[in-house]
Design a protein around this motif. Sequence first.
Motif, PDB file in Angstrom:
ATOM      1  N   ASN A 228       8.180  -0.812   8.033  1.00 41.46           N
ATOM      2  CA  ASN A 228       7.870   0.678   8.067  1.00 41.46           C
ATOM      3  C   ASN A 228       6.235   0.628   8.448  1.00 41.46           C
ATOM      4  N   ILE A 229       6.156   1.041   9.806  1.00 39.02           N
ATOM      5  CA  ILE A 229       4.735   1.161  10.430  1.00 39.02           C
ATOM      6  C   ILE A 229       3.808   1.970   9.463  1.00 39.02           C
ATOM      7  N   ASP A 230       4.499   3.140   9.119  1.00 43.68           N
ATOM      8  CA  ASP A 230       3.502   3.925   8.214  1.00 43.68           C
ATOM      9  C   ASP A 230       2.869   3.190   6.911  1.00 43.68           C
ATOM     10  N   LYS A 231       3.983   2.472   6.250  1.00 44.51           N
ATOM     11  CA  LYS A 231       3.651   1.849   5.047  1.00 44.51           C
ATOM     12  C   LYS A 231       2.618   0.687   5.468  1.00 44.51           C
ATOM     13  N   MET A 232       3.176   0.080   6.503  1.00 49.68           N
ATOM     14  CA  MET A 232       2.261  -1.213   6.572  1.00 49.68           C
ATOM     15  C   MET A 232       0.893  -0.837   7.103  1.00 49.68           C
ATOM     16  N   GLU A 233       0.748   0.525   7.742  1.00 48.91           N
ATOM     17  CA  GLU A 233      -0.870   0.716   8.310  1.00 48.91           C
ATOM     18  C   GLU A 233      -1.477   1.235   6.897  1.00 48.91           C
ATOM     19  N   GLN A 234      -0.772   2.003   6.035  1.00 47.49           N
ATOM     20  CA  GLN A 234      -1.300   2.627   4.754  1.00 47.49           C
ATOM     21  C   GLN A 234      -1.805   1.339   3.952  1.00 47.49           C
ATOM     22  N   PHE A 235      -0.865   0.273   3.809  1.00 53.20           N
ATOM     23  CA  PHE A 235      -1.544  -0.769   3.236  1.00 53.20           C
ATOM     24  C   PHE A 235      -2.841  -1.508   3.777  1.00 53.20           C
ATOM     25  N   GLY A 236      -2.792  -1.341   5.058  1.00 53.96           N
ATOM     26  CA  GLY A 236      -4.076  -1.778   5.690  1.00 53.96           C
ATOM     27  C   GLY A 236      -4.212  -3.492   5.788  1.00 53.96           C
ATOM     28  N   GLN A 237      -3.580  -4.252   5.166  1.00 57.12           N
ATOM     29  CA  GLN A 237      -3.973  -5.665   5.414  1.00 57.12           C
ATOM     30  C   GLN A 237      -2.935  -6.241   6.181  1.00 57.12           C
ATOM     31  N   LEU A 238      -1.873  -5.886   6.808  1.00 54.54           N
ATOM     32  CA  LEU A 238      -0.871  -6.542   7.705  1.00 54.54           C
ATOM     33  C   LEU A 238      -1.324  -6.297   9.175  1.00 54.54           C
TER      34      LEU A 238
END
Length: 299
Positions: A228-238
């Motif tokens: 999920n791109i939103d969750k990935m960007e929120q995580f910030g390290q991928l």
Amino acid sequence: MNRKLTKSEARELLAPVVDNEVSAEERDAFLAYIAHDKELKQEYESMKRIKALMGNRCPCAKAPDSLKHFLSTYCSSDTSASNTPPIYDIPSKKSVSQQDQLNTSTQHSKWWYYAAAAIVVFTVSVWGFLNYQSSMVENSTYNIEKYAYQHFMKHDGKLVPPTISTASLGIAEIELAQHYDMSMTIPELDNADFKGVVYEEFVPNFKTPMLEYHLSGEDQYIYIFTFNIDKMEQFGQLVRDQDAVKACTKSGDFHIRDVNGKHVVSWKWNNIWYAAISNHDGNTLASLVKPLEYEPSED
């Protein structure tokens, strides 16, 4: 030093040996002793590991100008005090007993001063080490294509026991939406049997679904990692391959990246990023996903 050490003598040499502050004879005598003393040998190995760890993890930093100024001022004042002419033959009003007590008190004060200084240095070192480790973890980034490759190699491209074991794409989509808050389209691959979904840690502190397929005619497995791109960007390290991000703008677009001889095929559907890997050539793998606009080259 040919004589044998006692345990107390060997223990006194422990730190100097680790710091390489002993003669060759003392070192040989110490090593000869711990060869027969398991407890002291463990302490020696532990101290060496700690010293190596601190050396690797706590790099030297340039002292700030404020500290240099303080030391310069302190040393200057200390030098001035040491240049004061000594005064001799002043009778002491204290008795010998009182003078001894004073000397003892002074020695204790010096001991506590050095002990306090050592504690401060140790505390600052540990604090710096922990903050360095924390910043390293916080600043770590993980490339999606490289970690897709690592997972494929870790499992040798074989079946990983599914978290959601089903042959139905629809059931898998419902399970992911209801239990893992991941609404997505699970692709159908030509001539491949869907084996289910593995929901596990992709990188530290980040879990995401991996879709599994099996080509029975070739006995080959295909992994498709979904994000999920939103969750990935929120995580910030991928981190995604930037060429792939630029190339995948429409639903039919895809990008192939070679990672150590394996091809990772990436594409984007709505708000989901897909990264597929197998033992196949990237174009062959992309051709199995029908919605992707794969066009075979003409010879």
